[in-house]
Design an enzyme around this catalytic site. Structure first.
Site: not given
Ligand code: F6R
Length: 609
Positions: A2, A27, A74, A100-101, A482, A486, A489, A505, A604
């Site tokens: 949010c 966000r 959100w 928010n929260g 990673e 990527k 997502e 395996h 985000k």
């Molecule tokens: C993926 C991504 C998420 C964040 C995760 C942790 O591209 O961005 O997996 O890495 O939500 O977020 P932070 O680093 O802000 O704690």
């Protein structure tokens, strides 16, 4: 997650709120809304969907409000809908609240309020807030907020607008960020700095339990008992353009291309030019404390966790201390063997991730020293850690993390070198070789970005795939994880990362004709083994794109496509290897018409559990 904005002052309120919400779109959100004090009432407009839906609703209307609040939601409690969108109001429409929260005790509060005759309209936890205001109001909004927060358990950043006191906004935070923007004859509120930048660079960053009483003329900050708090102004130095797309089609692409600069910034001022030793003035651990560390834990979520996996390899190699690594949401509940002899490293781009923050608190409760690696100055994690190492990646707006990850890797290396230096575990020549290579990484990333045609060809052929596999050994396996994240997502292609030695395996059963396999073969000591693993998948007729260091032999003979990377120290290879994988995910997502910067179901900054 949010986003909150608030404005009070002489200018037209609605455009300021909408612009602020636009700046917070990164966000992630599913609905938006605003509330204004208009004439004899509070007017609320809210719509599910993107901001354009709200704009459409407001189109053609005239407003003369002097204050307003806005929100992008959100969903957590209650599905995304017009009714569940914020702001929420009380029964008589005298208070409007954005939040928010999560109010963890909202159910008993709601039951009590219903028994007192209040009528609820939404499924949200937030709606208890305006009803509590209504219940407790005795003519002073600040006192009412103080009374309300005494009833709350959970996290909140909230801003309240009251019909009876149209000349003020009252805001409060607990475990969720909130910033006051200081103007002249006008003032602002926002959950995040980019929403304020086009109006002011002077801010108050609110701390937990602080209440801001905001009028056009000034801002008073009080603690939860009403005592005045002397705040110092935090002057934001970011350029406004830095927080915008700067000519790229997407924030993600811009951020991928910002990596050469970001990597240099991460190093800047941290390597003594004379001795070429790592100097981390932010870390206040004494040499004795460093020498007494018996065990290191790293904990984080998502991409930051993947950076931690690389960190484990680097630190164990350089410092020869055992390093355990955990996903933060697991760590916090697994009763970890953390104590006063442990160093816990938490990694978080945003510095606000709820699980990582909880893991930090749990570690400190157990007596460990906590070192935070984060990108956001004055974030909750930065404020609560004992030591901080900022990544200095600049604002990262795309939901998919890119430059934050590579700068986190750089920080892992800095930490490894710093600890190794104090504990005397690394020969000088080796230290110098690593540092020499660290300094070159930015340019090497730039070279990779300029020469990625192989990726384009691969994307043309495989954008229609529904599955992909990433394989690697050692550090390459962590980067494979990673790369797979990527791709999943942002392009919604199902992708799995495997330690290449594990294929036989179980996973080999899924390798059939034409399945795309991305094979990482950058680790010299494991190279021959990787070539054998590539042969294994080729024998099942997979199509293989291999990433290998310049000069790697034989890989062309076994893989269908090969991308050569500039060679570097093996511990630093992940910084380079991940770059083509970021581009691969990006180009796949574009080819599949996906919303690159705001992928479905993701946010985000994940400030709830
Ligand atoms: C993926 C991504 C998420 C964040 C995760 C942790 O591209 O961005 O997996 O890495 O939500 O977020 P932070 O680093 O802000 O704690």
């Amino acid at each position: 997650m949010c986003g909150i904005v608030g404005y009070i002052g002489p200018r037209p309120v609605v455009p300021i709120l909408l612009d602020g919400l636009k700046k917070l779109e990164y966000r992630g959100y599913d609905s938006s809304g605003i509330a204004l004090t208009e004439g004899n009432g509070i007017e609320v407009f809210k719509r599910q969907g993107k901001l354009d839906a709200l704009r459409e609703e407001l189109n053609g209307r005239e407003f003369c409000a002097a204050a307003g609040i806005g929100h992008t939601r959100w969903a957590t409690h209650g599905r995304p809908s017009d009714i569940n969108a914020h702001p929420h109001t009380d029964c008589q429409g005298r208070f409007a609240v954005v939040h928010n929260g999560i109010i963890e005790n909202y159910l008993p509060l709601k039951e009590w309020l219903i028994s007192m005759g209040h009528i609820f309209r939404s499924e949200t936890d937030t709606e208890v807030l305006p009803h509590l205001m209504e219940e407790f109001y005795e003519g002073d909004l600040v006192r009412t907020v103080m009374r309300v927060i005494r009833k709350l358990e959970g996290s909140y950043a909230m801003v309240v607008l009251a019909l009876d006191e149209p000349g003020r906004l009252v805001a409060v935070r607990q475990d969720s960020p909130l910033v006051v923007g200081l103007g002249e004859g006008e003032n602002f509120l926002a959950s995040d700095i980019p929403a304020l930048l086009c109006h002011t660079r002077n801010t108050y960053i609110l701390e937990d339990g602080e209440i801001a009483d905001v009028t056009p003329e000034g801002v008073a900050v009080l603690d939860r008992d009403g005592r005045k708090v002397e705040k110092s102004v935090f002057h934001v130095k970011w350029e406004a353009a830095q927080a915008e797309k700067g000519g790229y089609d997407h924030f993600m692409l811009k951020e991928i291309y910002e990596q050469p600069r970001a990597l240099k910034d991460t190093l800047s001022g941290r390597i003594d030019p004379d001795s070429s030793r790592v100097v981390l003035s932010e870390i206040r651990m004494t040499p004795e404390q460093v020498r007494n560390i018996k065990k290191i834990f790293i904990t984080a979520c998502g991409t930051a966790y993947h950076a931690g996996l690389v960190g484990k390899h680097i630190i164990e190699k350089l410092v020869r201390i055992p390093v355990e690594i955990d996903i933060a949401s697991e760590f916090r509940y697994r009763d970890p063997l953390v104590d006063g002899d442990s160093l816990v490293i938490v990694v978080s781009q945003s510095g606000e991730t709820a699980d990582t923050l909880a893991a930090l608190r749990e570690s400190r409760r157990r007596g460990a020293r906590v070192l935070a690696v984060t990108n956001v100055v004055d974030s909750s994690i930065a404020r609560e850690a004992d030591d901080i190492l900022y990544t200095w990646a600049g604002p990262e707006i795309a939901v998919a993390s890119t430059k934050a990850y590579t700068t986190q890797l750089m920080c892992m290396c800095l930490i490894g070198l710093y600890l190794a230096d104090i504990r005397g575990t690394l020969p000088e020549a080796e230290r110098k070789a690593i540092i020499r290579e660290m300094r070159k990484l930015g340019d090497k990333v730039r070279a990779i970005l300029e020469n990625c045609n192989v990726i384009d060809r691969f994307v043309q052929d495989y954008a229609g795939s529904e599955n992909a596999f990433f394989i690697g050994r050692g550090l390459d396996h962590t980067v494979a994880m990673e790369g797979a994240l990527k791709l999943k997502e942002i392009s919604y292609i199902h992708a799995e990362a495997y330690a290449a030695g594990e294929l036989k395996h179980g996973t080999l059963a899924l390798i059939v004709k034409g399945v795309p396999v991305i094979a990482l073969a950058t680790q010299q000591d494991l190279y021959e083994k990787m070539v054998s693993n590539i042969k294994e998948v080729k024998a099942r007729e997979a199509t293989v794109m291999a990433l290998a260091m310049n000069g790697a032999k034989d890989v062309e003979k076994v893989a269908d496509h090969v991308l050569h990377l500039p060679s570097t120290h093996p511990l630093l290879a992940p910084v380079l290897t991940v770059v083509p994988l970021q581009l691969l995910a990006y180009r796949m997502a574009v080819a599949r018409n996906c919303d690159v910067d705001q992928p479905r179901n993701l946010a985000k900054s994940v400030t709830v559990e």
